[in-house]
Scaffold this active site. Structure first.
Site, PDB file in Angstrom:
ATOM      1  N   TRP A   1      13.060 -10.030   4.303  1.00  0.00           N
ATOM      2  CA  TRP A   1      12.803  -8.695   3.771  1.00  0.00           C
ATOM      3  C   TRP A   1      13.806  -7.685   4.321  1.00  0.00           C
ATOM      4  O   TRP A   1      14.096  -7.677   5.518  1.00  0.00           O
ATOM      5  CB  TRP A   1      11.384  -8.245   4.134  1.00  0.00           C
ATOM      6  CG  TRP A   1      10.312  -8.957   3.345  1.00  0.00           C
ATOM      7  CD1 TRP A   1      10.494  -9.974   2.454  1.00  0.00           C
ATOM      8  CD2 TRP A   1       8.915  -8.698   3.389  1.00  0.00           C
ATOM      9  NE1 TRP A   1       9.295 -10.357   1.939  1.00  0.00           N
ATOM     10  CE2 TRP A   1       8.299  -9.601   2.489  1.00  0.00           C
ATOM     11  CE3 TRP A   1       8.105  -7.791   4.088  1.00  0.00           C
ATOM     12  CZ2 TRP A   1       6.917  -9.610   2.284  1.00  0.00           C
ATOM     13  CZ3 TRP A   1       6.739  -7.811   3.880  1.00  0.00           C
ATOM     14  CH2 TRP A   1       6.154  -8.710   2.985  1.00  0.00           C
TER      15      TRP A   1
ATOM     16  N   GLU B   1      -6.718   6.991  -0.131  1.00  0.00           N
ATOM     17  CA  GLU B   1      -7.791   6.048   0.189  1.00  0.00           C
ATOM     18  C   GLU B   1      -8.224   6.110   1.647  1.00  0.00           C
ATOM     19  O   GLU B   1      -9.237   5.514   2.015  1.00  0.00           O
ATOM     20  CB  GLU B   1      -7.331   4.602  -0.118  1.00  0.00           C
ATOM     21  CG  GLU B   1      -7.150   4.291  -1.591  1.00  0.00           C
ATOM     22  CD  GLU B   1      -5.769   4.651  -2.126  1.00  0.00           C
ATOM     23  OE1 GLU B   1      -5.074   5.468  -1.487  1.00  0.00           O
ATOM     24  OE2 GLU B   1      -5.377   4.109  -3.173  1.00  0.00           O
TER      25      GLU B   1
ATOM     26  N   THR C   1      -5.193   9.269  -6.930  1.00  0.00           N
ATOM     27  CA  THR C   1      -3.898   9.009  -6.289  1.00  0.00           C
ATOM     28  C   THR C   1      -2.816   9.371  -7.293  1.00  0.00           C
ATOM     29  O   THR C   1      -3.029   9.284  -8.511  1.00  0.00           O
ATOM     30  CB  THR C   1      -3.727   7.535  -5.903  1.00  0.00           C
ATOM     31  OG1 THR C   1      -3.747   6.762  -7.096  1.00  0.00           O
ATOM     32  CG2 THR C   1      -4.802   7.067  -4.973  1.00  0.00           C
TER      33      THR C   1
ATOM     34  N   LYS D   1      13.505  -8.313  -1.310  1.00  0.00           N
ATOM     35  CA  LYS D   1      13.308  -9.696  -0.844  1.00  0.00           C
ATOM     36  C   LYS D   1      14.590 -10.464  -1.102  1.00  0.00           C
ATOM     37  O   LYS D   1      14.872 -10.891  -2.212  1.00  0.00           O
ATOM     38  CB  LYS D   1      12.111 -10.315  -1.548  1.00  0.00           C
ATOM     39  CG  LYS D   1      10.832  -9.542  -1.218  1.00  0.00           C
ATOM     40  CD  LYS D   1       9.596 -10.092  -1.880  1.00  0.00           C
ATOM     41  CE  LYS D   1       8.375  -9.303  -1.427  1.00  0.00           C
ATOM     42  NZ  LYS D   1       8.089  -8.117  -2.222  1.00  0.00           N
TER      43      LYS D   1
HETATM   44  P1  ADP Z   1       0.415   7.291  -3.923  1.00  0.00           P
HETATM   45  O1  ADP Z   1       0.357   5.959  -3.276  1.00  0.00           O
HETATM   46  O2  ADP Z   1      -0.073   7.267  -5.325  1.00  0.00           O
HETATM   47  O3  ADP Z   1       1.740   7.996  -3.758  1.00  0.00           O
HETATM   48  P2  ADP Z   1      -0.840   8.851  -1.816  1.00  0.00           P
HETATM   49  O4  ADP Z   1      -0.542  10.285  -1.984  1.00  0.00           O
HETATM   50  O5  ADP Z   1      -2.184   8.473  -1.343  1.00  0.00           O
HETATM   51  O6  ADP Z   1      -0.658   8.194  -3.207  1.00  0.00           O
HETATM   52  O7  ADP Z   1       0.310   8.242  -0.904  1.00  0.00           O
HETATM   53  C1  ADP Z   1       0.094   7.307   0.096  1.00  0.00           C
HETATM   54  C2  ADP Z   1       1.380   6.641   0.482  1.00  0.00           C
HETATM   55  O8  ADP Z   1       2.353   7.586   0.914  1.00  0.00           O
HETATM   56  C3  ADP Z   1       1.251   5.701   1.649  1.00  0.00           C
HETATM   57  O9  ADP Z   1       0.704   4.474   1.275  1.00  0.00           O
HETATM   58  C4  ADP Z   1       2.684   5.607   2.134  1.00  0.00           C
HETATM   59  O10 ADP Z   1       3.423   4.696   1.378  1.00  0.00           O
HETATM   60  C5  ADP Z   1       3.214   6.992   1.878  1.00  0.00           C
HETATM   61  N1  ADP Z   1       3.184   7.757   3.128  1.00  0.00           N
HETATM   62  C6  ADP Z   1       2.288   8.664   3.524  1.00  0.00           C
HETATM   63  N2  ADP Z   1       2.610   9.168   4.731  1.00  0.00           N
HETATM   64  C7  ADP Z   1       3.741   8.549   5.118  1.00  0.00           C
HETATM   65  C8  ADP Z   1       4.583   8.617   6.276  1.00  0.00           C
HETATM   66  N3  ADP Z   1       4.335   9.446   7.281  1.00  0.00           N
HETATM   67  N4  ADP Z   1       5.666   7.808   6.312  1.00  0.00           N
HETATM   68  C9  ADP Z   1       5.953   6.961   5.298  1.00  0.00           C
HETATM   69  N5  ADP Z   1       5.207   6.857   4.189  1.00  0.00           N
HETATM   70  C10 ADP Z   1       4.118   7.640   4.092  1.00  0.00           C
END
Ligand code: ADP
Length: 545
Positions: free
Chosen positions: A446, A332, A187, A441
């Site tokens: 929120w 994940e 990630t 918060k």
């Molecule tokens: P990291 O969490 O390290 O950035 P990832 O590339 O796996 O790694 O990113 C996943 C995160 O990206 C999600 O948990 C979410 O917060 C964000 N995300 C992915 N797609 C979307 C979307 N369509 N809208 C909003 N947030 C998104």
């Protein structure tokens, strides 16, 4: 009693084998990283070369479970590595070259990559990495021998093409347990150290089926797919697997991700379908507008990885006639979790009501189960209003991290906590309201930083906006709006706040506005709020409130 069906394991090599048999002449077009004309071949040729590669890997002593790293763009050679490495039972570890140097060193060492395949573009980077990665036995430049540097500090450097040329395409893919590890992605570490997500053949195949479904990517043998999303970003959202599964023509753009190069490929190759993060599509939109261009074949685009800005969806839908599907997922979740495709009953809604649904992150695809819970882990209603921590589970959701410091602690009661905060409406449309670490918060309630950011960027003078929580003696946290103005545009903090008034609850109104030249981003283009919080540590909010 057991069913009387064949226990054929779901294995990745079988996808390419299928395409080589039944879509033998369907093309894979690729822009080589080292430049030169487009490379063109068929699934039959790709399969033969993946088998040559498997023979070469076998000779180099690569065994089941060994990690083989790649630092590479979307090209035909990277595609061959996806199949050659995983097909052998080894693990294809795709590394994101946009990560910070220290993260790259950490990842390569943590994964214990034995070989590292890389594109010519990354030669200077790899020369700096090598002294810090002593476990890598060989560095392999993904090109012909003519591009090997005359002198290099890299130990055991060789070129890819001669490796393949020395091997026969006679290779029988081994059969093994479908739960065997197949690929590894770290990630990007928006919030923490990078963590390795280790996919299996079974999870990859199930994800490929699910992603192909009509309400998801909806691809078939008449489609031409161009993944803009890199093959080092969660397996290019599964496209290198689902393209051969469906017999789609595949167009791999190499390092040419600028709007002009993409448009040339879209038009030249008859691309019908593409996928990528919002930033890329904004660039393309500007290019299309500036040149008065129109797409002749592109019908559908997946936008994901970050929230799809409403202006982007409108522009592609209404101006350019391209259907945008907004998708949510994470490393994940393989990564597809939800996608915003309307149900039959929504087709009679007014355009604005449809838009309101399409801009959400959408409904789960089969294979993903989700729920939202409150701070005590109690399920929240699916009323589209209540928001809480988003939890998911299913056969292509991670159950642990690779080499986790504390194995077996990732899941709570069989659910994976995404770190996102969301609502779910009665039709199952999920809407991300924040990352749990970014939500503000204020007085026990929120405030969604994402909602405020989306509203702020709708102002014509705003190029980009971020909202973070700043400590407050009475409310515990209050929102600070940080804005990058568009070049040669002016707007004051008061004007921006007045622009938000009426669009938000009064207590959501940011306490202050700051202007900056640029905002920090992660390797995958997301706002780096951890950095912003450091930059604005000790920030004094104006008195009052
Ligand atoms: P990291 O969490 O390290 O950035 P990832 O590339 O796996 O790694 O990113 C996943 C995160 O990206 C999600 O948990 C979410 O917060 C964000 N995300 C992915 N797609 C979307 C979307 N369509 N809208 C909003 N947030 C998104």
């Amino acid at each position: 009693m057991q069913g009387h069906m064949m226990p054929t394991p779901l294995l990745i090599a079988g996808l390419l084998e299928h395409a080589a048999h039944w879509h033998a002449d369907t093309e894979i077009v690729s822009r080589p990283a080292e430049g030169g004309p487009l490379h063109r071949y068929t699934y039959a040729r790709a399969h033969a070369r993946a088998k040559q590669l498997a023979n070469a890997l076998h000779k180099m002593g690569i065994q089941s479970g060994d990690r083989v790293g790649t630092l590479a763009w979307n090209t035909h050679r990277h595609f061959e590595l996806y199949y050659g490495v995983s097909g052998l039972g080894a693990v294809c570890h795709t590394i994101n070259p946009r990560l910070f140097f220290e993260q790259l060193v950490y990842i390569i060492n943590h994964a214990q990559d034995r070989l590292l395949f890389f594109d010519l573009t990354f030669l200077p980077l790899v020369e700096k990495l090598a002294p810090h990665c002593p476990k890598v036995e060989r560095w392999i430049l993904m090109t012909g021998p003519e591009h090997l540097p005359a002198a290099s500090s890299l130990p055991n450097l060789s070129a890819y093409e001669p490796l393949l040329a020395a091997e026969s395409a006679d290779f029988a893919w081994p059969s093994f347990d479908e739960n065997t590890a197949s690929s590894l992605c770290y990630t990007s570490g928006t919030t923490d150290e990078p963590k390795g997500v280790l996919y299996s053949h079974r999870s990859t195949l199930l994800h490929s089926y699910a992603a192909s479904l009509p309400d998801c990517f909806n691809c078939g043998a008449r489609d031409v797919i161009l993944p803009v999303v890199p093959m080092f970003h969660v397996n290019a959202w599964g496209i290198p697997y689902l393209a051969p599964l469906n017999g789609c023509k595949l167009v791999l753009p190499g390092p040419g991700l600028d709007a002009a190069s993409l448009f040339e490929l879209f038009e030249g190759e008859g691309v019908t379908f593409s996928a990528g993060v919002p930033t890329i599509w904004f660039g393309l939109l500007q290019f299309m507008r500036a040149g008065g261009h129109r797409f002749s074949t592109l019908r559908k685009m997946i936008v994901g990885g970050a929230s799809c800005p409403p202006a982007l969806l409108r522009a592609f839908d209404e101006e350019l006639g391209v259907e945008i599907r907004h998708a949510w997922g994470m490393s994940e979740t393989s990564p597809l979790g939800t996608i915003s495709t309307l149900k039959a009953k929504h087709l009679d809604l007014a355009p604005e009501a449809q838009f309101f649904l399409k801009i959400k992150q959408g409904r789960v695809i089969y294979g993903v189960d989700m729920k939202i819970v409150d701070a005590h882990g109690q399920p929240l209603p699916h009323d589209g209003v209540a928001f809480g921590d988003l939890l998911v589970r299913g056969p292509f959701i991670a159950s642990d991290y690779f080499g986790a410091a504390q194995p077996g602690t990732l899941l709570a009661d069989g659910w994976f906590k995404t770190g996102d905060v969301a609502t779910i409406d009665p039709d199952g449309f999920m809407n991300i309201t924040d990352r749990s670490k970014d939500v503000i918060k204020s007085g026990g309630e929120w405030i969604s930083s994402i909602d405020l950011e989306n509203l702020a960027v709708a102002h014509p003078a705003v190029a980009e906006a971020a909202v973070i929580g700043v400590p407050h003696p009475k409310w515990s946290e209050r929102p600070l709006l940080i804005v990058v103005r568009k070049p040669s545009h002016e707007v004051s903090g008061e004007e921006l706040l007045a622009f938000l008034d009426g669009k938000i609850a009064p207590w959501w109104r940011p306490d202050a506005v700051e202007f900056v030249d640029a905002l920090p981003h992660t390797a995958t283009g997301k706002l780096l709020k951890t950095q912003l919080r450091k930059d604005f540590a000790g920030y004094e909010l104006p008195a009052g409130g």
